[in-house]
Write a protein that holds these residues in place. Structure first.
Motif, PDB file in Angstrom:
ATOM      1  N   LEU A 185      76.748  -2.515  46.728  1.00 37.48           N
ATOM      2  CA  LEU A 185      75.291  -2.619  46.723  1.00 37.48           C
ATOM      3  C   LEU A 185      74.759  -2.881  48.131  1.00 37.48           C
ATOM      4  CD1 LEU A 185      72.696  -2.621  45.106  1.00 37.48           C
ATOM      5  CD2 LEU A 185      73.042  -5.053  44.637  1.00 37.48           C
ATOM      6  N   LYS A 186      75.455  -3.715  48.906  1.00 41.29           N
ATOM      7  CA  LYS A 186      75.034  -3.943  50.285  1.00 41.29           C
ATOM      8  C   LYS A 186      75.095  -2.657  51.089  1.00 41.29           C
ATOM      9  CE  LYS A 186      76.345  -8.838  50.590  1.00 41.29           C
ATOM     10  NZ  LYS A 186      77.226  -9.836  51.260  1.00 41.29           N
ATOM     11  N   ALA A 187      76.154  -1.860  50.865  1.00 41.66           N
ATOM     12  CA  ALA A 187      76.284  -0.592  51.592  1.00 41.66           C
ATOM     13  C   ALA A 187      75.175   0.373  51.208  1.00 41.66           C
ATOM     14  CB  ALA A 187      77.658   0.022  51.312  1.00 41.66           C
ATOM     15  N   VAL A 188      74.815   0.414  49.918  1.00 35.46           N
ATOM     16  CA  VAL A 188      73.733   1.299  49.460  1.00 35.46           C
ATOM     17  C   VAL A 188      72.422   0.913  50.120  1.00 35.46           C
ATOM     18  CG1 VAL A 188      72.326   1.887  47.457  1.00 35.46           C
ATOM     19  CG2 VAL A 188      74.803   1.944  47.276  1.00 35.46           C
ATOM     20  N   ARG A 189      72.170  -0.370  50.256  1.00 38.46           N
ATOM     21  CA  ARG A 189      70.909  -0.818  50.845  1.00 38.46           C
ATOM     22  C   ARG A 189      70.836  -0.538  52.339  1.00 38.46           C
ATOM     23  NH1 ARG A 189      70.676  -6.631  47.586  1.00 38.46           N
ATOM     24  NH2 ARG A 189      69.765  -5.790  45.649  1.00 38.46           N
ATOM     25  N   ARG A 190      71.971  -0.568  53.034  1.00 36.96           N
ATOM     26  CA  ARG A 190      71.961  -0.363  54.486  1.00 36.96           C
ATOM     27  C   ARG A 190      72.054   1.110  54.865  1.00 36.96           C
ATOM     28  NH1 ARG A 190      75.717  -5.278  57.026  1.00 36.96           N
ATOM     29  NH2 ARG A 190      74.461  -6.995  56.201  1.00 36.96           N
ATOM     30  N   LEU A 191      73.015   1.819  54.278  1.00 32.24           N
ATOM     31  CA  LEU A 191      73.222   3.240  54.603  1.00 32.24           C
ATOM     32  C   LEU A 191      73.354   4.023  53.300  1.00 32.24           C
ATOM     33  CD1 LEU A 191      75.873   2.794  57.448  1.00 32.24           C
ATOM     34  CD2 LEU A 191      73.475   3.438  57.762  1.00 32.24           C
ATOM     35  N   PRO A 192      72.245   4.251  52.602  1.00 30.68           N
ATOM     36  CA  PRO A 192      72.335   4.809  51.242  1.00 30.68           C
ATOM     37  C   PRO A 192      73.034   6.161  51.159  1.00 30.68           C
ATOM     38  CG  PRO A 192      70.058   4.790  52.044  1.00 30.68           C
ATOM     39  CD  PRO A 192      70.857   3.984  52.998  1.00 30.68           C
ATOM     40  N   TRP A 193      72.601   7.148  51.947  1.00 29.79           N
ATOM     41  CA  TRP A 193      73.147   8.493  51.782  1.00 29.79           C
ATOM     42  C   TRP A 193      74.570   8.591  52.300  1.00 29.79           C
ATOM     43  CZ3 TRP A 193      71.026  11.264  48.336  1.00 29.79           C
ATOM     44  CH2 TRP A 193      69.663  11.107  48.057  1.00 29.79           C
ATOM     45  N   VAL A 194      74.874   7.881  53.366  1.00 30.56           N
ATOM     46  CA  VAL A 194      76.252   7.864  53.858  1.00 30.56           C
ATOM     47  C   VAL A 194      77.172   7.248  52.801  1.00 30.56           C
ATOM     48  CG1 VAL A 194      77.806   6.920  55.607  1.00 30.56           C
ATOM     49  CG2 VAL A 194      75.551   7.791  56.267  1.00 30.56           C
ATOM     50  N   GLU A 239      67.649   0.556  42.607  1.00 31.32           N
ATOM     51  CA  GLU A 239      66.982   0.067  43.811  1.00 31.32           C
ATOM     52  C   GLU A 239      65.721   0.848  44.149  1.00 31.32           C
ATOM     53  OE1 GLU A 239      68.159  -2.614  46.102  1.00 31.32           O
ATOM     54  OE2 GLU A 239      68.892  -3.015  44.072  1.00 31.32           O
ATOM     55  N   GLY A 240      65.477   1.940  43.420  1.00 31.01           N
ATOM     56  CA  GLY A 240      64.291   2.750  43.687  1.00 31.01           C
ATOM     57  C   GLY A 240      64.445   3.693  44.856  1.00 31.01           C
ATOM     58  N   LEU A 241      65.680   3.880  45.357  1.00 31.73           N
ATOM     59  CA  LEU A 241      65.873   4.736  46.519  1.00 31.73           C
ATOM     60  C   LEU A 241      65.603   6.200  46.207  1.00 31.73           C
ATOM     61  CD1 LEU A 241      69.146   3.117  47.940  1.00 31.73           C
ATOM     62  CD2 LEU A 241      66.797   2.754  48.707  1.00 31.73           C
ATOM     63  N   LEU A 242      65.919   6.620  44.974  1.00 32.77           N
ATOM     64  CA  LEU A 242      65.706   8.028  44.618  1.00 32.77           C
ATOM     65  C   LEU A 242      64.231   8.364  44.502  1.00 32.77           C
ATOM     66  CD1 LEU A 242      68.537   8.512  41.940  1.00 32.77           C
ATOM     67  CD2 LEU A 242      68.615   8.927  44.396  1.00 32.77           C
ATOM     68  N   ARG A 243      63.419   7.364  44.208  1.00 32.65           N
ATOM     69  CA  ARG A 243      61.979   7.621  44.067  1.00 32.65           C
ATOM     70  C   ARG A 243      61.267   7.678  45.413  1.00 32.65           C
ATOM     71  NH1 ARG A 243      62.893   3.844  39.938  1.00 32.65           N
ATOM     72  NH2 ARG A 243      62.007   2.143  41.204  1.00 32.65           N
ATOM     73  N   ARG A 244      61.954   7.264  46.473  1.00 25.44           N
ATOM     74  CA  ARG A 244      61.313   7.260  47.792  1.00 25.44           C
ATOM     75  C   ARG A 244      61.375   8.618  48.487  1.00 25.44           C
ATOM     76  NH1 ARG A 244      64.104   1.670  50.026  1.00 25.44           N
ATOM     77  NH2 ARG A 244      63.464   0.340  48.273  1.00 25.44           N
ATOM     78  N   ILE A 245      62.232   9.494  47.998  1.00 23.40           N
ATOM     79  CA  ILE A 245      62.332  10.813  48.611  1.00 23.40           C
ATOM     80  C   ILE A 245      61.374  11.764  47.904  1.00 23.40           C
ATOM     81  CG2 ILE A 245      64.716  10.410  49.302  1.00 23.40           C
ATOM     82  CD1 ILE A 245      65.626  12.043  46.957  1.00 23.40           C
ATOM     83  N   PRO A 246      60.938  12.840  48.566  1.00 20.08           N
ATOM     84  CA  PRO A 246      60.019  13.788  47.924  1.00 20.08           C
ATOM     85  C   PRO A 246      60.582  14.340  46.614  1.00 20.08           C
ATOM     86  CG  PRO A 246      60.188  14.206  50.282  1.00 20.08           C
ATOM     87  CD  PRO A 246      61.211  13.164  49.973  1.00 20.08           C
ATOM     88  N   GLN A 247      59.699  14.609  45.682  1.00 19.02           N
ATOM     89  CA  GLN A 247      60.105  15.011  44.339  1.00 19.02           C
ATOM     90  C   GLN A 247      60.897  16.316  44.316  1.00 19.02           C
ATOM     91  OE1 GLN A 247      59.631  13.507  41.182  1.00 19.02           O
ATOM     92  NE2 GLN A 247      59.274  11.732  42.509  1.00 19.02           N
ATOM     93  N   TYR A 248      60.687  17.175  45.301  1.00 16.26           N
ATOM     94  CA  TYR A 248      61.348  18.484  45.267  1.00 16.26           C
ATOM     95  C   TYR A 248      62.773  18.441  45.820  1.00 16.26           C
ATOM     96  CZ  TYR A 248      60.257  18.559  50.273  1.00 16.26           C
ATOM     97  OH  TYR A 248      60.168  18.251  51.601  1.00 16.26           O
ATOM     98  N   VAL A 249      63.175  17.332  46.449  1.00 11.59           N
ATOM     99  CA  VAL A 249      64.464  17.296  47.143  1.00 11.59           C
ATOM    100  C   VAL A 249      65.632  17.372  46.161  1.00 11.59           C
ATOM    101  CG1 VAL A 249      65.987  15.893  48.571  1.00 11.59           C
ATOM    102  CG2 VAL A 249      63.563  16.100  49.159  1.00 11.59           C
TER     103      VAL A 249
END
Length: 408
Positions: A185-194, A239-249
């Motif tokens: 979870l710490k890794a997701v919060r710091r470098l989510p996509w990596v 964590e809501g990270l997926l909702r922060r990117i544009p809907q079409y991505v």
């Protein structure tokens, strides 16, 4: 399972001065968060798909709905939500819910295997046998089971124990995910996509042919890297990270990911050309395909606090499967194995053989026999899940409609 609930303050259109308190009053309690029925539905579908796949062995089923990736993603989302509390207490609580149902399963399976002739000398390594029994207490590695037995005088196939023990790998992988979740979870919060992509890269390395995959350690590492990205996606969803990117991505990327997984599946060697490639036999293809599918399912994520009207009729079954998910997953393989000694005597009945031979040779008959056996397992062993969760034990937690309410 993640619960996404939006608290909305209700503001009256017009407020009379008489309704305003002169001083600051106590804060109104927040409404209690309810279950996200969309995620409940995904878990129920995953369980049903697992049972159907183990009965029919249809290789196209994991492509339609990758159950294991979905189940790990839902568990990762729920784990991330729980980690708002101290990590050690959360891990202890997850282990408390996982281990007692597995201990009950192990007590029955070990007893049956020993009665069928399994023991230290049957494997040829007495010290190994006694030492590895500890994995039935804490499944950091797959608990041991017999690979070949007499089948209780031929009434069961010689590999019945191996077939029944199929679900154990999931418990081992789940336990490792739980133990490593605070770091993940710490890794997701710091470098989510990596962080999301690292397990896929590790899976590609482990399955490249450069690494010897034999042994217990590599077995656990393969399963971990196959489904870690799905677990992390569940955390990112909570964590809501997926909702922060544009809907079409996500709808643009996910089909490309699925195409890559399907392409890799087609490149893999096929054990049975008549059956075709099996996604669950190709770890890297399964990792990529599950990642793309979970991305789409979590992107949809309508977050139903109440059932949509067309799905209200399934509330009872979905609720039952969610409250007994571990029991269904653990015991369904035994139910399917027991269908063989129950169906075989029917071939000796002249009337049934003459008039219902089509039914005896159908793959649907074992499933029809297994369903009552699974329900019996829910009655006999499902209450262990209630005890593990510190709930009042119930034999059959099928939700009842309120008194006086009629089915619409």
């Amino acid at each position: 399972m993640a619960l996404r609930v939006t608290d909305r303050a209700v503001v009256p259109a017009q407020t009379s001065p008489l309704e305003i308190e002169p001083g600051p009053g106590p804060a109104a309690p927040k409404p209690k968060a309810g279950r996200d029925r969309y995620l409940d539905l995904l878990r129920a579908l995953a369980l049903v798909r697992v049972v159907i796949y183990h009965n029919f062995s249809w290789t196209w089923l994991p492509l339609v709905f990758p159950s294991m990736g979905v189940m790990f993603a839902l568990a990762g989302s729920l784990m991330a939500k729980s980690l708002s509390r101290p990590a050690l207490s959360v891990i202890r609580g997850r282990m408390r819910r996982l281990l007692p149902p597995m201990w009950m399963f192990g007590a029955v399976l070990l007893t049956a295997m020993i009665l069928d002739g399994w023991g230290p000398n049957s494997e040829g390594h007495p010290n190994w046998w006694w030492g590895h029994l500890a994995f039935w207490i804490l499944p950091l590695s797959t608990p041991p089971f017999a690979s070949n037995l007499s089948g209780f005088g031929g009434h069961l196939p010689s590999t019945w124990a191996e077939q029944v023990a199929v679900p154990l790998w999931y418990l081992r992988a789940y336990l490792w995910f739980v133990l490593l979740s605070p770091l993940m979870l710490k890794a997701v919060r710091r470098l989510p996509w990596v962080t999301l992509l690292v397990p896929l890269a590790l899976s590609a390395f482990l399955n490249s042919g450069l690494v010897d995959q034999s042994g217990r350690v590599m077995e656990a590492a393969t399963d971990f890297t196959t489904f870690a990205s799905c677990w992390l996606l569940g955390m990112a969803h909570n964590e809501g990270l997926l909702r922060r990117i544009p809907q079409y991505v996500v709808p643009s990327i996910a089909p490309l990911v699925l195409a890559a997984g399907y392409w890799w599946l087609q490149q893999a060697p096929v054990d049975n050309p008549r059956v075709g490639p099996d996604l669950e036999a190709v770890p890297l293809a399964q990792a990529i395909w599950s990642f793309g599918s979970v991305m789409l399912l979590l992107h949809l994520s309508p977050s139903w606090e109440k059932w949509p009207r067309p799905l209200e009729r399934f509330n009872g079954v979905v609720s039952l499967l969610n409250s007994r998910a571990v029991t269904v997953y653990l015991w369904h393989s035994l139910a399917l194995v027991l269908t063989e000694p129950l169906i075989n005597p029917l071939w000796s009945n002249d009337f049934i053989y003459t008039h219902l031979q089509w039914l005896l040779s159908s793959q649907w008959l074992p499933l029809l026999v297994a369903i009552p056996l699974i329900l019996l397992a829910l009655l006999l062993f499902g209450w262990v899940e209630d005890v593990a969760a510190k709930r009042r034990p119930r034999l059959f937690p099928y939700p009842r409609r309120p008194k006086g309410q009629r089915r619409k």
